[in-house]
Scaffold this motif. Structure first.
Motif, PDB file in Angstrom:
ATOM      1  N   VAL A   1     -55.739 -18.111  22.426  1.00  0.00           N
ATOM      2  CA  VAL A   1     -55.721 -18.018  23.893  1.00  0.00           C
ATOM      3  C   VAL A   1     -54.502 -17.193  24.328  1.00  0.00           C
ATOM      4  CG1 VAL A   1     -55.499 -19.308  26.060  1.00  0.00           C
ATOM      5  CG2 VAL A   1     -56.990 -20.178  24.229  1.00  0.00           C
ATOM      6  N   ALA A   2     -53.331 -17.522  23.776  1.00  0.00           N
ATOM      7  CA  ALA A   2     -52.101 -16.800  24.134  1.00  0.00           C
ATOM      8  C   ALA A   2     -52.226 -15.326  23.761  1.00  0.00           C
ATOM      9  CB  ALA A   2     -50.904 -17.434  23.444  1.00  0.00           C
ATOM     10  N   ARG A   3     -52.802 -15.065  22.598  1.00  0.00           N
ATOM     11  CA  ARG A   3     -52.933 -13.677  22.145  1.00  0.00           C
ATOM     12  C   ARG A   3     -53.844 -12.878  23.087  1.00  0.00           C
ATOM     13  NH1 ARG A   3     -56.159 -10.363  19.817  1.00  0.00           N
ATOM     14  NH2 ARG A   3     -57.824 -11.885  19.524  1.00  0.00           N
ATOM     15  N   ARG A   4     -54.991 -13.487  23.437  1.00  0.00           N
ATOM     16  CA  ARG A   4     -55.915 -12.769  24.329  1.00  0.00           C
ATOM     17  C   ARG A   4     -55.323 -12.555  25.712  1.00  0.00           C
ATOM     18  NH1 ARG A   4     -62.086 -14.902  23.438  1.00  0.00           N
ATOM     19  NH2 ARG A   4     -61.964 -15.229  21.187  1.00  0.00           N
ATOM     20  N   LEU A   5     -54.435 -13.459  26.125  1.00  0.00           N
ATOM     21  CA  LEU A   5     -53.776 -13.275  27.433  1.00  0.00           C
ATOM     22  C   LEU A   5     -52.672 -12.214  27.347  1.00  0.00           C
ATOM     23  CD1 LEU A   5     -53.485 -16.991  28.663  1.00  0.00           C
ATOM     24  CD2 LEU A   5     -54.824 -15.179  29.756  1.00  0.00           C
ATOM     25  N   GLY A   6     -52.448 -11.702  26.131  1.00  0.00           N
ATOM     26  CA  GLY A   6     -51.436 -10.656  25.950  1.00  0.00           C
ATOM     27  C   GLY A   6     -50.036 -11.211  25.826  1.00  0.00           C
ATOM     28  N   LEU A   7     -49.931 -12.498  25.435  1.00  0.00           N
ATOM     29  CA  LEU A   7     -48.623 -13.148  25.392  1.00  0.00           C
ATOM     30  C   LEU A   7     -48.025 -13.163  23.987  1.00  0.00           C
ATOM     31  CD1 LEU A   7     -49.524 -16.161  27.714  1.00  0.00           C
ATOM     32  CD2 LEU A   7     -48.541 -13.961  28.355  1.00  0.00           C
ATOM     33  N   LEU A   8     -48.784 -12.739  22.978  1.00  0.00           N
ATOM     34  CA  LEU A   8     -48.263 -12.651  21.606  1.00  0.00           C
ATOM     35  C   LEU A   8     -48.500 -11.238  21.109  1.00  0.00           C
ATOM     36  CD1 LEU A   8     -49.840 -15.776  19.823  1.00  0.00           C
ATOM     37  CD2 LEU A   8     -47.603 -15.618  20.886  1.00  0.00           C
TER      38      LEU A   8
ATOM     39  N   GLY B   1     -62.011 -15.579  36.619  1.00  0.00           N
ATOM     40  CA  GLY B   1     -61.943 -14.136  36.428  1.00  0.00           C
ATOM     41  C   GLY B   1     -60.978 -13.758  35.321  1.00  0.00           C
ATOM     42  N   MET B   2     -59.812 -14.397  35.349  1.00  0.00           N
ATOM     43  CA  MET B   2     -58.788 -14.082  34.343  1.00  0.00           C
ATOM     44  C   MET B   2     -59.313 -14.358  32.924  1.00  0.00           C
ATOM     45  SD  MET B   2     -55.038 -15.841  33.967  1.00  0.00           S
ATOM     46  CE  MET B   2     -55.699 -17.273  33.173  1.00  0.00           C
ATOM     47  N   PHE B   3     -59.971 -15.516  32.754  1.00  0.00           N
ATOM     48  CA  PHE B   3     -60.445 -15.857  31.408  1.00  0.00           C
ATOM     49  C   PHE B   3     -61.697 -15.058  31.027  1.00  0.00           C
ATOM     50  CE2 PHE B   3     -57.778 -19.791  31.780  1.00  0.00           C
ATOM     51  CZ  PHE B   3     -57.044 -19.591  30.622  1.00  0.00           C
ATOM     52  N   SER B   4     -62.581 -14.792  31.975  1.00  0.00           N
ATOM     53  CA  SER B   4     -63.791 -14.053  31.583  1.00  0.00           C
ATOM     54  C   SER B   4     -63.421 -12.640  31.139  1.00  0.00           C
ATOM     55  CB  SER B   4     -64.853 -14.071  32.682  1.00  0.00           C
ATOM     56  OG  SER B   4     -64.572 -13.115  33.661  1.00  0.00           O
ATOM     57  N   ALA B   5     -62.327 -12.096  31.700  1.00  0.00           N
ATOM     58  CA  ALA B   5     -61.877 -10.756  31.289  1.00  0.00           C
ATOM     59  C   ALA B   5     -61.426 -10.727  29.827  1.00  0.00           C
ATOM     60  CB  ALA B   5     -60.738 -10.293  32.195  1.00  0.00           C
ATOM     61  N   ILE B   6     -61.121 -11.890  29.257  1.00  0.00           N
ATOM     62  CA  ILE B   6     -60.696 -11.925  27.844  1.00  0.00           C
ATOM     63  C   ILE B   6     -61.710 -12.716  27.007  1.00  0.00           C
ATOM     64  CG2 ILE B   6     -58.242 -11.515  28.265  1.00  0.00           C
ATOM     65  CD1 ILE B   6     -57.802 -14.573  28.035  1.00  0.00           C
TER      66      ILE B   6
ATOM     67  N   TRP C   1     -63.992 -21.981  26.242  1.00  0.00           N
ATOM     68  CA  TRP C   1     -64.939 -21.663  25.164  1.00  0.00           C
ATOM     69  C   TRP C   1     -65.058 -20.158  25.003  1.00  0.00           C
ATOM     70  CZ3 TRP C   1     -69.788 -25.162  26.598  1.00  0.00           C
ATOM     71  CH2 TRP C   1     -69.395 -26.515  26.539  1.00  0.00           C
ATOM     72  N   ASP C   2     -65.039 -19.721  23.739  1.00  0.00           N
ATOM     73  CA  ASP C   2     -65.266 -18.308  23.477  1.00  0.00           C
ATOM     74  C   ASP C   2     -66.654 -17.944  24.007  1.00  0.00           C
ATOM     75  OD1 ASP C   2     -64.483 -15.766  21.872  1.00  0.00           O
ATOM     76  OD2 ASP C   2     -66.557 -16.218  21.312  1.00  0.00           O
ATOM     77  N   MET C   3     -66.739 -16.858  24.773  1.00  0.00           N
ATOM     78  CA  MET C   3     -68.006 -16.525  25.437  1.00  0.00           C
ATOM     79  C   MET C   3     -69.117 -16.175  24.461  1.00  0.00           C
ATOM     80  SD  MET C   3     -67.130 -14.430  28.828  1.00  0.00           S
ATOM     81  CE  MET C   3     -66.914 -15.299  30.356  1.00  0.00           C
ATOM     82  N   ARG C   4     -68.747 -15.571  23.328  1.00  0.00           N
ATOM     83  CA  ARG C   4     -69.803 -15.152  22.400  1.00  0.00           C
ATOM     84  C   ARG C   4     -70.225 -16.271  21.470  1.00  0.00           C
ATOM     85  NH1 ARG C   4     -68.366  -9.560  19.694  1.00  0.00           N
ATOM     86  NH2 ARG C   4     -66.350 -10.592  19.704  1.00  0.00           N
ATOM     87  N   SER C   5     -69.228 -16.980  20.879  1.00  0.00           N
ATOM     88  CA  SER C   5     -69.543 -17.968  19.839  1.00  0.00           C
ATOM     89  C   SER C   5     -69.592 -19.394  20.384  1.00  0.00           C
ATOM     90  CB  SER C   5     -68.476 -17.904  18.744  1.00  0.00           C
ATOM     91  OG  SER C   5     -67.220 -18.312  19.285  1.00  0.00           O
ATOM     92  N   ASN C   6     -69.132 -19.603  21.611  1.00  0.00           N
ATOM     93  CA  ASN C   6     -68.971 -20.954  22.194  1.00  0.00           C
ATOM     94  C   ASN C   6     -67.917 -21.798  21.483  1.00  0.00           C
ATOM     95  OD1 ASN C   6     -70.519 -21.009  24.500  1.00  0.00           O
ATOM     96  ND2 ASN C   6     -72.401 -21.497  23.384  1.00  0.00           N
ATOM     97  N   GLU C   7     -67.163 -21.169  20.579  1.00  0.00           N
ATOM     98  CA  GLU C   7     -66.095 -21.889  19.885  1.00  0.00           C
ATOM     99  C   GLU C   7     -65.093 -22.451  20.896  1.00  0.00           C
ATOM    100  OE1 GLU C   7     -63.981 -21.807  15.847  1.00  0.00           O
ATOM    101  OE2 GLU C   7     -64.365 -19.792  16.584  1.00  0.00           O
ATOM    102  N   LYS C   8     -64.666 -23.688  20.654  1.00  0.00           N
ATOM    103  CA  LYS C   8     -63.715 -24.344  21.561  1.00  0.00           C
ATOM    104  C   LYS C   8     -62.302 -23.860  21.255  1.00  0.00           C
ATOM    105  CE  LYS C   8     -66.428 -28.684  21.655  1.00  0.00           C
ATOM    106  NZ  LYS C   8     -67.458 -28.426  22.587  1.00  0.00           N
ATOM    107  N   LEU C   9     -61.588 -23.420  22.300  1.00  0.00           N
ATOM    108  CA  LEU C   9     -60.226 -22.896  22.135  1.00  0.00           C
ATOM    109  C   LEU C   9     -59.250 -23.775  22.921  1.00  0.00           C
ATOM    110  CD1 LEU C   9     -61.086 -19.093  22.623  1.00  0.00           C
ATOM    111  CD2 LEU C   9     -60.675 -20.297  20.458  1.00  0.00           C
ATOM    112  N   ASP C  10     -59.372 -25.098  22.795  1.00  0.00           N
ATOM    113  CA  ASP C  10     -58.592 -26.011  23.637  1.00  0.00           C
ATOM    114  C   ASP C  10     -58.405 -27.358  22.926  1.00  0.00           C
ATOM    115  OD1 ASP C  10     -60.865 -27.811  24.122  1.00  0.00           O
ATOM    116  OD2 ASP C  10     -61.710 -26.047  25.085  1.00  0.00           O
ATOM    117  N   LYS C  11     -57.893 -28.332  23.668  1.00  0.00           N
ATOM    118  CA  LYS C  11     -57.538 -29.626  23.058  1.00  0.00           C
ATOM    119  C   LYS C  11     -58.738 -30.419  22.548  1.00  0.00           C
ATOM    120  CE  LYS C  11     -55.278 -33.363  24.854  1.00  0.00           C
ATOM    121  NZ  LYS C  11     -54.195 -34.042  25.605  1.00  0.00           N
ATOM    122  N   ASP C  12     -59.960 -30.036  22.905  1.00  0.00           N
ATOM    123  CA  ASP C  12     -61.122 -30.701  22.315  1.00  0.00           C
ATOM    124  C   ASP C  12     -61.118 -30.575  20.781  1.00  0.00           C
ATOM    125  OD1 ASP C  12     -62.283 -31.962  24.447  1.00  0.00           O
ATOM    126  OD2 ASP C  12     -63.877 -30.483  24.774  1.00  0.00           O
ATOM    127  N   ARG C  13     -60.473 -29.531  20.253  1.00  0.00           N
ATOM    128  CA  ARG C  13     -60.382 -29.400  18.786  1.00  0.00           C
ATOM    129  C   ARG C  13     -59.636 -30.599  18.208  1.00  0.00           C
ATOM    130  NH1 ARG C  13     -62.532 -24.609  17.525  1.00  0.00           N
ATOM    131  NH2 ARG C  13     -62.502 -25.367  15.397  1.00  0.00           N
TER     132      ARG C  13
END
Ligand code: TMP
Ligand code: ASP
Length: 260
Positions: free
Chosen positions: A232-239, A164-169, A205-217
Motif C-alpha cells: 500500500v505504501a509503495r503504491r502510494l509512492g511512499l517507499l 479516487g486516491m486508491f482507485s488510481a493505484i 483490496w487489489d482491484m485485479r486479484s481482490n487480494e486483501k492489503l489490510d489488517k484482515d490478513r
C-alpha cells in the motif's frame, strides 16, 4: 532531559505530551489486535508504515479543506498532532459489503453497495463497540446534532477523495473507520478528523486479484501482513523501489505464488 509524559496508551498507538500546550505526540506501535483485543500480535514495521500512510492521507485531506489533527511527522514512528477531545463514536464508511455488515445482514462479501453506508459504533471496549443509531447518539449526548452533521459531511468527502486516491493505484476502498475530535477555542469547539487512516482501519483490496492489503490478513491469519502494508505504501509512492523496499515487494509476490 526529563522523560516526556505519557497521556494515553491505546492498542496501536501511544500519545505523549507535546512540545507546546494543545499539542500531542502520536507514536505508532507495531502491535496489532483484533476482535476487541482477544487476538494479539505484532506486524513488523507496521508503526513506521502507518505513520507514513496516515501522514500522506491526512495531508492530502487538508489539501482539499478537511480539517485534521495532523501537524507534521516528527520521525519514523511519531507525528505531532493537535490535542482534541475524541468524540466517542467510530464512524465506519462502507462502499462494498464485507466484515460485520456481511455477517450481520447475510450479504456476500464483495457485493458493491448501491449507495455508501455510514455506520456509527459507540467506542466502549467493555461493550465491544456496539453499533448505534443517531437516536442513541442524541439521546445519550455523545455528540450534538450539529456535530453529527459535520461528521457525516466530512465522512462523505473523505470517502470520495479516498476512493479516487486508491482507485488510481489499483486498490478498491471497501470500507474504513474514522474518528473525530473536538478542537477547543475558548468556549467554542469544532469537529476535526483525528486518530489515523491506515490499513489497520481500512479494507483495501487489489482491484485485479481482490487480494486483501489490510489488517484482515492478520484478523484472518492469511499471513503476509507486513508485505501488504508495504505494498500500500509503495503504491502510494511512499517507499522507493530500491533496496529493502524492493525486497518487500518481491516477498509479496513470493507469498502470492505460494498460495496459488
Ligand atoms: P467491520 O466490518 O468489522 O465492522 O469493520 C469495518 C471497518 O472498520 C473495517 O475497515 C475495519 C475497521 N475497524 C476498525 O478500524 N476498528 C475496529 O475495532 C473494527 C471492528 C473495525
Ligand atoms: N482494533 C480492534 C480491536 O482489537 C479490532 C479490529 O480492528 O478488528 O479491538
Amino acid at each position: 532531559m526529563a522523560r516526556r509524559r505519557q497521556i494515553y496508551e491505546g492498542k496501536a498507538k501511544i500519545l505523549y505530551e507535546g512540545p507546546e500546550p494543545g499539542t500531542l505526540i502520536q507514536y505508532f506501535k507495531d502491535d496489532a489486535t483484533a476482535f476487541n483485543a482477544q487476538k494479539k500480535g505484532q506486524i513488523a514495521g507496521k508503526g513506521v508504515l502507518n505513520n507514513r500512510i496516515s501522514e500522506h492521507i491526512f495531508s492530502s485531506l487538508a489539501g482539499i479543506g478537511v480539517p485534521t489533527h495532523f501537524i507534521r511527522r516528527l520521525n519514523m514512528r511519531e507525528q505531532l498532532i493537535r490535542q482534541v477531545e475524541i468524540v466517542p463514536i467510530e464512524v465506519v464508511v462502507r462502499n462494498v459489503a464485507a466484515g460485520s455488515l456481511s455477517k450481520r445482514l447475510g450479504i456476500e462479501e464483495g457485493t458493491q453497495l448501491p449507495r455508501t453506508i455510514i455506520e456509527y459504533y459507540y467506542k466502549d471496549d467493555a461493550l465491544g463497540d456496539p453499533l448505534v443509531a443517531d437516536e442513541h447518539i442524541a439521546c445519550f449526548g455523545w455528540a450534538s446534532q450539529d456535530e453529527m452533521n459535520d461528521i457525516a459531511d466530512m465522512a462523505i468527502r473523505i470517502n470520495d477523495f479516498m476512493c479516487g486516491m486508491f482507485s488510481a493505484i489499483g486498490i478498491r476502498l471497501v470500507d474504513f473507520k474514522l474518528e473525530f475530535g473536538r478542537l477547543y477555542d475558548n468556549d467554542y469547539s469544532r469537529i476535526i478528523l483525528a486518530d489515523e487512516i491506515s490499513p489497520d482501519g481500512c479494507r483495501l483490496w487489489d482491484m485485479r486479484s481482490n487480494e486483501k492489503l489490510d489488517k484482515d490478513r492478520f484478523r484472518q491469519d492469511l499471513g503476509g501482513e507486513a508485505e501488504a502494508y508495504q505494498e500500500v505504501a509503495r503504491r502510494l509512492g511512499l517507499l522507493q523501489r530500491e533496496g529493502e523496499d524492493a525486497g518487500a515487494v518481491l516477498d509479496l509476490d513470493a507469498h502470492r505464488n505460494k498460495r496459488k
